[in-house]
Motif scaffolding. Structure first.
Motif, PDB file in Angstrom:
ATOM      1  N   MET A   1       0.850  -1.189   0.000  1.00  0.00           N
ATOM      2  CA  MET A   1       0.000   0.000   0.000  1.00  0.00           C
ATOM      3  C   MET A   1       0.893   1.249   0.000  1.00  0.00           C
ATOM      4  SD  MET A   1      -3.344   0.591   0.032  1.00  0.00           S
ATOM      5  CE  MET A   1      -4.125  -0.770   0.897  1.00  0.00           C
ATOM      6  N   THR A   4       0.231   7.386   2.435  1.00  0.00           N
ATOM      7  CA  THR A   4      -0.914   8.276   2.294  1.00  0.00           C
ATOM      8  C   THR A   4      -0.749   9.491   3.202  1.00  0.00           C
ATOM      9  OG1 THR A   4      -2.122   6.975   3.952  1.00  0.00           O
ATOM     10  CG2 THR A   4      -2.504   6.437   1.629  1.00  0.00           C
ATOM     11  N   THR A  12      -3.442   7.741   7.999  1.00  0.00           N
ATOM     12  CA  THR A  12      -3.808   6.367   7.682  1.00  0.00           C
ATOM     13  C   THR A  12      -5.046   6.398   6.789  1.00  0.00           C
ATOM     14  OG1 THR A  12      -2.957   5.581   9.802  1.00  0.00           O
ATOM     15  CG2 THR A  12      -4.492   4.136   8.629  1.00  0.00           C
ATOM     16  N   ARG A  14      -7.422   4.059   3.751  1.00  0.00           N
ATOM     17  CA  ARG A  14      -7.655   2.796   3.068  1.00  0.00           C
ATOM     18  C   ARG A  14      -8.890   2.918   2.173  1.00  0.00           C
ATOM     19  NH1 ARG A  14     -10.943  -1.524   6.726  1.00  0.00           N
ATOM     20  NH2 ARG A  14     -12.179  -0.057   7.984  1.00  0.00           N
ATOM     21  N   TRP A  61      -8.748   8.374  -3.670  1.00  0.00           N
ATOM     22  CA  TRP A  61      -7.485   7.668  -3.450  1.00  0.00           C
ATOM     23  C   TRP A  61      -6.327   8.424  -4.091  1.00  0.00           C
ATOM     24  CZ3 TRP A  61      -5.931   4.543   0.002  1.00  0.00           C
ATOM     25  CH2 TRP A  61      -4.769   3.780  -0.168  1.00  0.00           C
ATOM     26  N   PRO A  86     -13.531  -3.902   2.576  1.00  0.00           N
ATOM     27  CA  PRO A  86     -12.294  -3.508   1.892  1.00  0.00           C
ATOM     28  C   PRO A  86     -12.523  -3.443   0.379  1.00  0.00           C
ATOM     29  CG  PRO A  86     -11.902  -5.272   3.464  1.00  0.00           C
ATOM     30  CD  PRO A  86     -13.389  -5.147   3.324  1.00  0.00           C
ATOM     31  N   PRO A  89      -8.188   0.140  -4.544  1.00  0.00           N
ATOM     32  CA  PRO A  89      -8.115   1.605  -4.562  1.00  0.00           C
ATOM     33  C   PRO A  89      -8.811   2.242  -5.758  1.00  0.00           C
ATOM     34  CG  PRO A  89      -5.972   0.674  -4.073  1.00  0.00           C
ATOM     35  CD  PRO A  89      -6.862  -0.471  -4.437  1.00  0.00           C
TER      36      PRO A  89
END
Length: 218
Positions: A1, A4, A12, A14, A61, A86, A89
Motif C-alpha cells: 500500500m 498516504t 492512515t 484505506r 485515493w 475492503p 483503490p
C-alpha cells in the motif's frame, strides 16, 4: 500500500466501500440522493479524527496518495461504519478502473478539479467582498456538519437576515480578518434558511443597491 497523506502530513487511509448515510445536519448535502446505496469511499484517519471522502471515480485515493493537498478537490461523505468492506483503490461504484484508462481518467480529473477550484476560489472572494462591505454582523466558526478538519462557515447578517456559506480550508485565508468564534457561539447558529432563500435575498439587495435613492427594507 502506498504512503498516504492529508494536508501534506502522514495519515492512515484505506479504500473501502460502504453504504451512504444522511448527515442530518446540512440541507445541501451533495450525496443525499445516494443514501442507502453502496459507494466507493476512502476512509481517512488524521490525528484523532476519522472521516470519509468519495472515491467513486478514483479521485479520493488519488488525493491521499498525492500528498492530500487542498489543491486536489474532494467530496466529503458520510457512511454507515457497520457496512464497511475492503476495496481495490481504483474500484468505482460500477467498475474497476483499468491501468490503461487510469492515467487518462486522472488527467481529466486534474482538469475538472482545476476548473472547480477556480470557481470556488472566485466564489469565496466574492463572498468575502460582499459580507465585508455590506454585512451588519459577521462571524466565522468551525463547520459542525463536515468531519474533515479545517472547514468553516461564515455567518453574515445582510440587511437584517442571516446568510451563510461554507469555507474550504484552502480559502480560509480570505476570511482571516473576520471575527472567529467557537461553534457554540450564539451568532454562529444556522437559522434554517435555504440556499434558494439566501440567494433570493441577495438578489433583492443587489436590485436595491442598483436603484437610485436610499436603501429601504422590504
Amino acid at each position: 500500500m502506498p504512503e498516504t497523506c492529508w494536508n501534506g502530513e502522514p495519515c492512515t487511509a484505506r479504500p473501502i466501500t460502504a453504504i451512504v448515510t444522511d448527515t442530518g445536519a446540512f440541507p445541501g448535502y451533495w450525496a443525499r440522493h445516494l443514501v442507502g446505496t453502496r459507494r466507493a469511499v476512502v476512509e481517512i484517519t488524521y490525528g484523532e479524527q476519522t472521516f470519509y471522502i468519495d472515491n467513486a471515480d478514483g479521485s479520493g485515493w488519488h488525493k491521499v496518495t498525492r500528498g492530500g493537498s487542498p489543491h486536489w478537490a474532494h467530496s466529503s461523505i458520510t457512511i454507515d461504519p457497520a457496512t464497511i468492506q475492503p476495496a481495490d483503490p481504483y474500484l468505482t461504484s460500477t467498475e474497476v478502473v483499468s491501468a490503461a484508462t487510469h492515467n487518462a481518467t486522472l488527467q481529466q480529473l486534474r482538469q475538472t478539479e482545476a476548473e472547480r477550484d477556480g470557481a470556488y476560489r472566485e466564489r469565496a472572494r466574492l463572498v468575502a467582498l460582499a459580507v465585508g462591505g455590506l454585512a451588519e454582523q459577521v462571524v466565522v466558526a468551525p463547520a459542525p456538519d463536515i468531519a474533515e478538519p479545517g472547514w468553516q462557515i461564515i455567518y453574515a447578517t445582510l440587511h437584517g437576515r442571516q446568510c451563510s456559506w461554507h469555507i474550504a480550508p484552502r480559502d480560509a485565508g480570505l476570511f482571516s480578518h473576520f471575527d472567529h468564534v467557537p461553534v457554540d457561539d450564539p451568532r454562529a447558529q444556522w437559522d434554517g434558511h435555504t440556499t434558494e432563500e439566501k440567494y433570493e435575498h441577495l438578489d433583492h439587495i443587489a436590485r436595491a443597491l442598483g436603484t437610485p435613492g436610499p436603501f429601504r427594507k422590504a
